[in-house]
Every structure is written in structure tokens, then in C-alpha cells.
Enzyme design. Structure first.
Site, short mmCIF file in Angstrom:
data_model
loop_
_atom_site.label_atom_id
_atom_site.label_comp_id
_atom_site.label_asym_id
_atom_site.label_seq_id
_atom_site.Cartn_x
_atom_site.Cartn_y
_atom_site.Cartn_z
CD GLU A 3 48.89 41.17 69.53
OE1 GLU A 3 47.86 40.98 70.05
OE2 GLU A 3 50.16 40.55 69.67
CB CYS A 23 51.49 35.59 61.31
SG CYS A 23 52.82 36.23 62.50
NE ARG A 69 50.36 35.99 71.00
CZ ARG A 69 50.08 37.25 72.02
NH1 ARG A 69 50.16 37.26 73.07
NH2 ARG A 69 50.27 38.30 71.27
CG HIS A 74 54.04 37.66 57.31
ND1 HIS A 74 52.39 37.99 57.70
CD2 HIS A 74 54.44 37.45 58.58
CE1 HIS A 74 52.43 38.23 59.19
NE2 HIS A 74 53.78 37.90 59.54
CD GLU A 81 50.87 38.18 54.36
OE1 GLU A 81 51.21 38.91 55.60
OE2 GLU A 81 51.06 37.31 54.34
#
Length: 185
Positions: free
Chosen positions: A48, A79, A106, A168, A170
Site C-alpha cells: 500500500e 505496483c 492508483r 508483480h 515475484e
């Protein structure tokens, strides 16, 4: 090669695992003394952005990390990390590091239910899987080079030492983005 991963909030552990798979030495940045170490690159993970930004200031990490990025430290931001780098956030008045000449939106794909996976071409990397979770996208660039688009929206960009992704890497089996980042150092 030593990579510092910002470990204040978000999916930092997954980044650490991927970087180690690619042969990098990894440590977590949690407090001011951590950034006094010698390291070659920085990862700003998803999470966040508002919370991460607030913690960067509360823990007195903000200025030192911003100065390292400005001085040329290679950074991979995913992100929320992308939002931290953006010079402008389209639907938010807050700017964090503001080191990358781009405007981001966002939560551009909506709430958690708007999350999705796809596969797309990333310049310099190849055709890779992309996982988007409450993801931003780049609505405008003023100097950053677009590296990838999905459905006509820019989702990856590079400006000098900074690589920013809306997705993402990952969370996927593919390590090509990490190889690309490590080769850029």
C-alpha cells in the site's frame, strides 16, 4: 551483487526469494542503520503506497533512499513501488519519491476483484507472465521509456536507473524480470 529490499510492508519476502534464485545476496531494509550498508540495487515492493510512504518518513528512511535513487542506485519498483517513484499520481495529491517522470493512476484496474493475470511482451525481457493486483498503470510519461503495455495501457517503464512495473513478477515462476534488473546493475 547485494540488493536491499524495502521490508516495511507488502510482498518483500517473495522478491527476496526471486533475487536469491537469480544469485543475488539480499538483505531487508527496515530501519535507518540498514541503508548504511553497501549495496548495489534497491527493490521497492508492492503493498500500500500510502502506508509505505508514511513509514518511510516515520522511520527516517525517506531522504536517504531518495538521495540514493537520485544518485543513480538501480531500483526495481513493483505496483506500490511504482507509485512511490512517480512524479505525479493522477488520482492522489500525495507524491512520494517523485524521481521518475511519469504519471500513474492508483488502483487503475479497480478493487481486489479487478485483479488478473496475463502474458505480454516487455521490451528487453521478452514475453512474460504478468499478475496485476489492485494495480496502477502509467497514464502519462514525460521522459520515462515505456517497456510494456497491456490492453493499451502502459504497465512498465524505465528511466535511467529506475525500472517500474505495475505488475508483480515475484508472484510468477518466471525470473526474467529479475535477470533484466540484475544485468542493469
Amino acid at each position: 551483487m547485494v540488493i536491499g529490499v524495502l521490508a516495511l510492508q507488502g510482498d518483500f519476502i517473495e522478491h527476496e526469494k526471486k533475487l536469491r534464485e537469480c544469485g543475488a545476496e539480499v538483505f531487508e531494509i527496515r530501519q535507518r542503520c540498514d541503508i548504511e550498508r553497501d549495496f548495489d540495487g534497491l527493490v521497492l515492493p508492492g503493498g500500500e503506497s500510502t502506508v509505505i510512504g508514511k513509514l518511510l518518513h516515520e522511520l527516517d528512511l525517506f531522504e536517504s533512499l531518495r538521495n540514493k535513487i537520485i544518485a543513480g542506485m538501480p531500483v526495481l519498483a513493483t505496483c506500490a513501488g511504482m507509485i512511490l517513484l512517480a512524479k505525479r499520481i493522477e488520482n492522489d495529491n500525495k507524491v512520494h519519491f517523485g524521481t521518475m517522470k511519469m504519471t500513474v493512476r492508483r488502483n487503475a484496474y479497480g478493487r481486489q476483484l479487478g485483479s488478473f493475470r496475463t502474458q505480454s511482451e516487455m521490451k528487453g525481457v521478452g514475453n512474460i507472465p504478468m499478475t496485476f493486483i489492485r494495480a496502477p498503470y502509467i497514464s502519462e510519461t514525460n521522459g520515462a521509456e515505456i517497456l510494456a503495455e497491456v490492453d493499451g495501457k502502459a504497465v512498465a517503464a524505465r528511466e535511467g536507473n529506475q525500472i517500474a512495473l505495475a505488475f508483480h513478477p515475484e508472484l510468477d515462476e518466471c525470473n526474467m524480470v529479475y535477470d533484466y534488473f540484475l544485468k542493469s546493475i
